[in-house]
Scaffold this active site. Structure first.
Site, PDB file in Angstrom:
ATOM      1  N   ARG A  12     -12.215  -9.687  -3.400  1.00 19.28           N
ATOM      2  CA  ARG A  12     -11.123 -10.669  -3.499  1.00 19.28           C
ATOM      3  C   ARG A  12      -9.977  -9.936  -4.139  1.00 19.28           C
ATOM      4  O   ARG A  12     -10.136  -9.324  -5.200  1.00 19.28           O
ATOM      5  CB  ARG A  12     -11.596 -11.844  -4.371  1.00 19.28           C
ATOM      6  CG  ARG A  12     -10.491 -12.787  -4.806  1.00 19.28           C
ATOM      7  CD  ARG A  12     -10.464 -14.004  -3.902  1.00 19.28           C
ATOM      8  NE  ARG A  12      -9.565 -15.037  -4.321  1.00 19.28           N
ATOM      9  CZ  ARG A  12      -8.244 -14.997  -4.300  1.00 19.28           C
ATOM     10  NH1 ARG A  12      -7.619 -13.912  -3.940  1.00 19.28           N
ATOM     11  NH2 ARG A  12      -7.521 -16.025  -4.639  1.00 19.28           N
ATOM     12  N   GLU A  20      -4.276 -19.308   4.179  1.00 19.16           N
ATOM     13  CA  GLU A  20      -5.525 -19.557   4.896  1.00 19.16           C
ATOM     14  C   GLU A  20      -5.308 -19.328   6.389  1.00 19.16           C
ATOM     15  O   GLU A  20      -4.184 -19.395   6.882  1.00 19.16           O
ATOM     16  CB  GLU A  20      -5.982 -21.000   4.654  1.00 19.16           C
ATOM     17  CG  GLU A  20      -6.341 -21.297   3.213  1.00 19.16           C
ATOM     18  CD  GLU A  20      -7.588 -20.577   2.755  1.00 19.16           C
ATOM     19  OE1 GLU A  20      -8.520 -20.397   3.562  1.00 19.16           O
ATOM     20  OE2 GLU A  20      -7.628 -20.178   1.570  1.00 19.16           O
ATOM     21  N   ARG A  54     -17.793 -12.413  -6.140  1.00 15.29           N
ATOM     22  CA  ARG A  54     -17.103 -11.365  -5.375  1.00 15.29           C
ATOM     23  C   ARG A  54     -16.377 -10.452  -6.367  1.00 15.29           C
ATOM     24  O   ARG A  54     -15.943 -10.902  -7.426  1.00 15.29           O
ATOM     25  CB  ARG A  54     -16.076 -11.970  -4.422  1.00 15.29           C
ATOM     26  CG  ARG A  54     -16.656 -12.801  -3.315  1.00 15.29           C
ATOM     27  CD  ARG A  54     -15.570 -13.432  -2.478  1.00 15.29           C
ATOM     28  NE  ARG A  54     -14.797 -14.376  -3.282  1.00 15.29           N
ATOM     29  CZ  ARG A  54     -13.950 -15.275  -2.801  1.00 15.29           C
ATOM     30  NH1 ARG A  54     -13.735 -15.343  -1.498  1.00 15.29           N
ATOM     31  NH2 ARG A  54     -13.301 -16.092  -3.589  1.00 15.29           N
TER      32      ARG A  54
END
Length: 116
Positions: A12, A20, A54
């Site tokens: 990330r 998005e 992540r």
């Protein structure tokens, strides 16, 4: 990202939040990132883990901060809720109407995710 041992690691990008896929500039943002790093050997400076475990990282290619490039070129927001590292790049992108800043009603992805 693949490690030298060919193990896949999800990263990330620290300090930024990109549109998005279903959002305006979502696909353009992905393509821009891909153009910068796909198939290239990059360095990731780990800044911790997110709540999904992540890696939070700053990606470098040829010593260039890729996270900064995403924001500076208008393909991501500085995620100032968690870090002010890229606030200057966002200001510059906004002032110059780069990428998503051409849209006067650009919706930050964290707001988009709430509504969708």
């Amino acid at each position: 990202m693949l490690t030298p041992q060919k193990r896949q690691v999800k990263v990330r990008l620290h300090g930024i939040d990109a549109p998005e896929k279903k959002q305006a500039y979502g696909n353009k943002s992905r393509q821009f990132l891909s153009n910068l790093v796909a198939g290239k050997e990059v360095e990731v400076k780990e800044k911790g883990k997110d709540r999904y475990k992540r890696v939070l990282g700053v990606v470098y290619y040829n010593e260039q901060d890729i996270n900064a490039q995403m924001v500076l070129n208008g393909y991501a927001w500085a995620y100032v809720k968690f870090s002010k590292d890229y606030a200057r790049q966002e200001r510059e992108a906004r002032e110059n109407k780069r990428g998503l800043w051409q849209d006067i009603n650009a919706i930050p992805p964290w707001e988009f995710r709430i509504d969708n």
